[in-house]
Design a protein around this motif. Structure first.
Motif, PDB file in Angstrom:
ATOM      1  N   LEU B 147       0.387 -19.547  10.852  1.00 20.54           N
ATOM      2  CA  LEU B 147      -0.955 -19.024  11.151  1.00 20.54           C
ATOM      3  C   LEU B 147      -0.918 -18.490  12.583  1.00 20.54           C
ATOM      4  O   LEU B 147      -0.207 -19.047  13.431  1.00 20.54           O
ATOM      5  N   PRO B 148      -1.693 -17.441  12.837  1.00 21.99           N
ATOM      6  CA  PRO B 148      -1.657 -16.861  14.195  1.00 21.99           C
ATOM      7  C   PRO B 148      -2.078 -17.840  15.290  1.00 21.99           C
ATOM      8  O   PRO B 148      -1.854 -17.581  16.455  1.00 21.99           O
ATOM      9  N   VAL B 149      -2.684 -18.961  14.929  1.00 31.23           N
ATOM     10  CA  VAL B 149      -3.080 -19.928  15.958  1.00 31.23           C
ATOM     11  C   VAL B 149      -1.884 -20.722  16.489  1.00 31.23           C
ATOM     12  O   VAL B 149      -1.999 -21.389  17.507  1.00 31.23           O
ATOM     13  N   PHE B 150      -0.766 -20.647  15.812  1.00 31.28           N
ATOM     14  CA  PHE B 150       0.381 -21.437  16.249  1.00 31.28           C
ATOM     15  C   PHE B 150       1.346 -20.605  17.088  1.00 31.28           C
ATOM     16  O   PHE B 150       1.963 -19.668  16.597  1.00 31.28           O
ATOM     17  N   TRP B 268       1.703 -30.093  15.417  1.00 31.22           N
ATOM     18  CA  TRP B 268       0.295 -30.083  15.020  1.00 31.22           C
ATOM     19  C   TRP B 268      -0.628 -30.268  16.193  1.00 31.22           C
ATOM     20  O   TRP B 268      -1.830 -30.033  16.088  1.00 31.22           O
ATOM     21  N   GLN B 270      -1.206 -28.689  18.591  1.00 38.13           N
ATOM     22  CA  GLN B 270      -1.890 -27.506  19.091  1.00 38.13           C
ATOM     23  C   GLN B 270      -3.366 -27.503  18.684  1.00 38.13           C
ATOM     24  O   GLN B 270      -4.191 -26.909  19.349  1.00 38.13           O
ATOM     25  N   TRP B 292       4.356 -18.872  14.452  1.00 36.49           N
ATOM     26  CA  TRP B 292       3.920 -17.668  13.730  1.00 36.49           C
ATOM     27  C   TRP B 292       4.765 -16.443  14.091  1.00 36.49           C
ATOM     28  O   TRP B 292       5.302 -15.763  13.199  1.00 36.49           O
ATOM     29  N   ARG B 313       1.594 -22.944   5.242  1.00 35.85           N
ATOM     30  CA  ARG B 313       0.443 -22.019   5.191  1.00 35.85           C
ATOM     31  C   ARG B 313       0.906 -20.749   4.489  1.00 35.85           C
ATOM     32  O   ARG B 313       1.073 -19.693   5.093  1.00 35.85           O
ATOM     33  N   GLU B 315      -0.308 -18.611   2.194  1.00 39.69           N
ATOM     34  CA  GLU B 315      -1.091 -17.380   1.995  1.00 39.69           C
ATOM     35  C   GLU B 315      -1.024 -16.443   3.199  1.00 39.69           C
ATOM     36  O   GLU B 315      -0.933 -15.229   3.053  1.00 39.69           O
ATOM     37  N   ALA B 316      -1.107 -17.025   4.396  1.00 35.07           N
ATOM     38  CA  ALA B 316      -1.151 -16.196   5.597  1.00 35.07           C
ATOM     39  C   ALA B 316       0.163 -15.441   5.770  1.00 35.07           C
ATOM     40  O   ALA B 316       0.172 -14.240   6.056  1.00 35.07           O
ATOM     41  N   HIS B 319       0.529 -12.691   3.175  1.00 37.27           N
ATOM     42  CA  HIS B 319      -0.344 -11.571   3.516  1.00 37.27           C
ATOM     43  C   HIS B 319       0.259 -10.718   4.634  1.00 37.27           C
ATOM     44  O   HIS B 319       0.344  -9.496   4.536  1.00 37.27           O
ATOM     45  N   ALA B 320       0.711 -11.388   5.705  1.00 41.85           N
ATOM     46  CA  ALA B 320       1.211 -10.649   6.864  1.00 41.85           C
ATOM     47  C   ALA B 320       2.514  -9.908   6.538  1.00 41.85           C
ATOM     48  O   ALA B 320       2.716  -8.783   6.990  1.00 41.85           O
TER      49      ALA B 320
END
Lengths: 532, 341
Positions: B147-150, B268, B270, B292, B313, B315-316, B319-320
């Motif tokens: 995920l872009p948050v990581f 985690w 983060q 990410w 994760r 799906e993310a 998608h990307a």
């Protein structure tokens, strides 16, 4: 800003209240004015303005990031500010700042800018900040700071710093305002205690205990107690003197601006405790009516006329210069009666004292309250000898709420919770069967279950996923909740046409087939029955 | 001409990813005949397979974690060593940089190459061989932190935070929650690089695997087991590092330590709320997985036209990658923990 961000991180990650208080005290002793005053306001929840709209941050994010990835990130993190703080894509040519502005510089800068300027400034800051600093800014800017420190704990910190009793701070607190320069001058021994005697302040209210029928009934008798309706409005305190009027919510927030009609009608010098409701031509409106006027900073004339505010007064704390709080309820009640009598009956009325002789009479009254379709939540039973004290003294005031209604509804959608529950699906939307065999959502609940049940529900949802709509996860329509709620009303805002008051999960019916859940018609009948 | 499309010879079965012509599973989560095990973490390396293809280090880890005979038919391999699995299938292992012995399984058949990354990372780690990029047709990737948050900070940054805390809170026992395999040893090595001079104190559950590392030539300086130190001598823990498994952070065990400061070291961390769920009072972001940016970059660098995603994760990442024109798909594998580390 670095110090403020570090402070929030330290507070956030510290478990014990005592340790948090000592961290906050260290900061308040060493940080400069007016930064420390703004920090105190942010943590104590007394900021009265947003620096920017919550939606601005979200909009900036969706402009800069693939919406699907943003939705997935938000869903996973469970909290908007942190999602943005972590995933913020820095601009291609970020403006270089020599240093981060101080907390007060940031507040002044936002307050001095127009809409577009605010937008540019927010981008500039987010570009220049680390994720924890961004989090602090977003939380500060939208007044959403929750770091597990209660207002009481904040006040205790100040009391310890000045070495005075908590009461001293409690009384001062609502008379001083951010950035609290005069308060700190006093704490630093550079000035006398702020004089707040001329200011209208909020006095923490007296609260009731839920009645324990088996234990408490024996204490209650007609000669020693009075019974009143418990209305479903919001508790307010009206404080007024010759020059000013303030309406405070139960938490001490100043909500005067939302009720200009009521403010206008205040022509006295007193402090009144009562229930705020909507009343048209003597007829009390539902909570739904009231809700349309809550949180409206500037209500339109049309709305004010359509839904006029009214207060049912049940106590008086001060009249003129006389403090009535030390008097027993029986005497305050007499004073209140005389006080309310000459007022505009459209705006102010006296809470009725309900005659009773026996406990059976009380039960009958409670049933009557239940039959009002949610206008009343139940009964208040108050000891006539009780003086007015803040907090929740034992055996002084009781509340006896009506039994909740129960319906079996089917889980339809789930969303992740917030804060500590952000990794769990903990917000549930449930529905009833409409005539055509379709499920229609009737409400949302996020409490009423144990931590263990939360884990089980979370697992169930992960194993029964269907489509996802942003953060909302649709699930297979197979799990039944017994939902408890205080009342139901018709509502044009919901597809089902109904809205529930205080819905919560009363039981998880793992055993019950979804087809056997209640029909929407059952809810319709409940609402109809109430109305007649 | 036989069909050699990757889907035809590499399939998802209930036991795990299955290479049909070789009759071998990759990281199967229940006992099978032939298993290729990428690394020693429990949700990848189960016991009870008849034959195990893995690095010698992974085999040693499995033998330490289970019993000696849990891995009877072991076929220890070195990185780069080619093994003929029969029916034209060749297997070799490339370093994955995740933990000691971790490997990407490189499987070649019919002129095509599939690389199964297992768990991997590209950040610096002195306790294992660094990740090696292997160009391939199909890259099978993890998505633990997809995920872009990581965005994982360098470990030096996190160790500096810990060192600062010990200096400013010299009375508190710095109790660091770490997973026994990989995280524990990496944190010790990183603290040594940061100049931490004192002996480490270890919870008993971390001892055997640490000794295994030492037996393979890794040096963490001096350390002592907490339970071997008399209660009256435990004041020496103040201002020092005590390492324990995450479960012991809030456990009765930690009450015997003087004024412990619970700290959690994990990727985690983060997410604030995760740290709070652990009741950690300090969060060290130490991840043994790719973040990410590295997940996207690595998938691209392999040149694979197809990327299959195993766990996390999903799906993310799917998608990307699709947005970058890569054919990405999620493999519905069962048996992976929701949050391994």
């Amino acid at each position: 800003m670095e110090r403020f961000s570090n402070l929030l991180d330290d507070l956030y990650f510290t478990n014990s209240s005592r340790a948090k208080e000592s961290i906050l005290a260290d900061y308040l002793r060493s940080a400069p004015d007016p930064d420390r005053g703004w920090a105190l306001a942010a943590i104590g929840g007394t900021l009265t303005f947003d620096l920017f709209k919550r939606n601005l941050a979200r909009t900036l994010m969706t402009e800069r990031m693939d919406p699907e990835l943003f939705a997935l990130s938000y869903d996973y993190v469970g909290e908007l500010s942190e999602t943005i703080a972590l995933a913020w894509p820095v601009s291609d040519n970020p403006k270089r700042l020599n240093r981060l502005p101080s907390l007060s510089e940031i507040i002044n800068e936002f307050n001095s800018r127009g809409k577009l300027g605010i937008r540019d400034y927010l981008i500039e800051l987010l570009d220049a900040m680390t994720p924890p600093q961004r989090w602090a800014l977003l939380k500060l800017g939208t007044r959403g700071l929750r770091i597990g420190m209660s207002a009481r704990s904040v006040k205790r910190t100040l009391a310890n710093m000045k070495n005075v009793e908590l009461d001293v701070i409690e009384e001062l607190w609502h008379g001083v305002s951010p950035p609290y320069q005069e308060l700190f001058e006093w704490i630093d021994d550079r000035a006398p205690m702020p004089d707040i005697s001329k200011r209208l302040t909020y006095s923490p209210v007296m609260l009731a205990h839920p009645i324990d029928v088996e234990k408490d009934f024996s204490r209650i008798a007609p000669h020693s107690h009075q019974a009143e309706w418990k209305w479903d409005g919001i508790r307010v305190q009206i404080a007024a003197n010759a020059s000013d009027v303030k309406i405070f919510s139960r938490k001490g927030d100043d909500i005067s601006h939302s009720f200009p009609d009521l403010v206008e009608a205040v022509d006295f010098d007193a402090v009144i405790d009562g229930e705020l409701l909507i009343s048209r031509d003597g007829e009390i409106g539902s909570f739904n009516d009231l809700q349309q006027r809550l949180n409206k900073k500037k209500p339109t004339k049309a709305l004010v006329q359509k839904l006029p505010a009214h207060v049912i007064a049940y106590d008086i704390l001060r009249e003129g210069n006389t403090n009535l709080r030390p008097l027993p309820l029986s005497q305050r009640r007499e004073a209140l009666k005389t006080f309310i009598d000459p007022r505009d009956p459209g705006r102010f009325s006296l809470s009725r004292v309900l005659p009773f002789e026996t406990h059976a009479d009380l039960s009958a009254l409670r049933q009557k309250a239940a039959d009002t379709g949610g206008l009343m939540e139940g009964l208040m039973i108050k000891n006539l000898s009780s003086d007015y004290v803040s907090g929740r003294p034992k055996h002084a005031w009781y509340k006896w709420k009506c039994d909740p209604h129960l319906l079996d509804a089917v889980l339809m959608y789930a969303q992740r919770g917030h804060g500590k529950r952000s990794s769990y699906y903990s917000d549930y939307t449930f529905g009833l069967w409409a005539g055509d065999g379709q499920l229609l959502p009737i409400g949302k609940a996020y409490f009423g279950f144990t931590d263990e049940e939360l884990k089980q529900l979370d697992t169930w949802i992960r194993n029964h996923k269907q489509q996802r709509f942003g953060p909302v996860q649709e699930v297979e329509k197979e799990l039944v909740f017994e939902v408890a709620f205080d009342s139901a009303q018709t509502s044009s805002r919901h597809k089902s046409g109904y809205a529930l008051r205080f819905p919560r999960i009363s039981r998880i019916r793992w055993d019950k087939p979804a087809a056997e859940a209640n029909q929407l018609e059952d809810l319709a009948q409940l609402v109809d029955r109430k109305r007649n | 001409m036989t069909d050699v499309s990757p889907e035809s010879w590499m399939q998802v079965r209930p036991e795990g990813l299955y290479c049909k012509p070789a009759d071998a599973f990759v990281d199967p989560h229940r006992p099978v005949g032939r298993a290729i095990v990428t690394h020693g973490h429990a949700d990848h390396a189960r016991s009870g397979h008849e034959t195990v293809f893995a690095t010698a280090e992974t085999v040693a880890i499995m033998r330490t974690r289970y019993t000696d005979d849990a891995v009877t038919g072991a076929q220890p391999m070195t990185y780069g060593e080619r093994k003929d699995l029969g029916n034209g299938v060749t297997l070799w292992l490339a370093p994955a940089g995740h933990i000691l012995g971790s490997a990407q399984a490189v499987i070649e058949f019919g002129g095509r190459r599939i690389v199964i990354s297992g768990d991997y990372k590209r950040h610096f780690d002195p306790t294992c061989a660094p990740f090696e990029l292997v160009p391939c047709d199909v890259f099978v990737t993890e998505a633990t932190f997809a995920l872009p948050v990581f965005s994982h900070p360098p470990i030096e940054h996190e160790m500096a935070k810990l060192m600062r805390s010990m200096a400013s809170l010299p009375d508190r026992t710095h109790l660091v929650g770490v997973y026994a395999l990989g995280k524990c040893q990496r944190v010790m090595a990183a603290l040594r690089e940061a100049g931490y001079p004192h002996p480490f104190f270890l919870h008993g559950a971390l001892v055997r695997l640490t000794q295994l590392y030492e037996g393979l030539g890794y040096d963490f300086g001096s350390w002592q087991e907490v339970s071997k130190i008399d209660r009256s001598d435990r004041d020496q823990f103040r201002g020092r590092v005590v390492l324990c498994p995450p479960s012991a952070l809030a456990d009765r065990w930690s009450r015997s330590l003087p004024d412990p400061l619970p700290i959690m070291a994990s990727g985690w961390m983060q997410i604030r709320a995760r740290a709070r769920q652990r009741r950690a009072e300090m969060a060290l972001i130490v991840s043994d997985h790719a973040d990410w940016a590295d997940l996207l970059e690595t998938a691209r660098e392999t040149g694979a036209g197809d990327v299959w995603i195993t766990h996390g994760r999903v799906e993310a990442l799917e998608h990307a990658l699709k947005q970058q024109g890569i054919r990405a798909k999620a493999l519905d594998l069962v048996g992976r923990e929701e949050e391994p580390e």
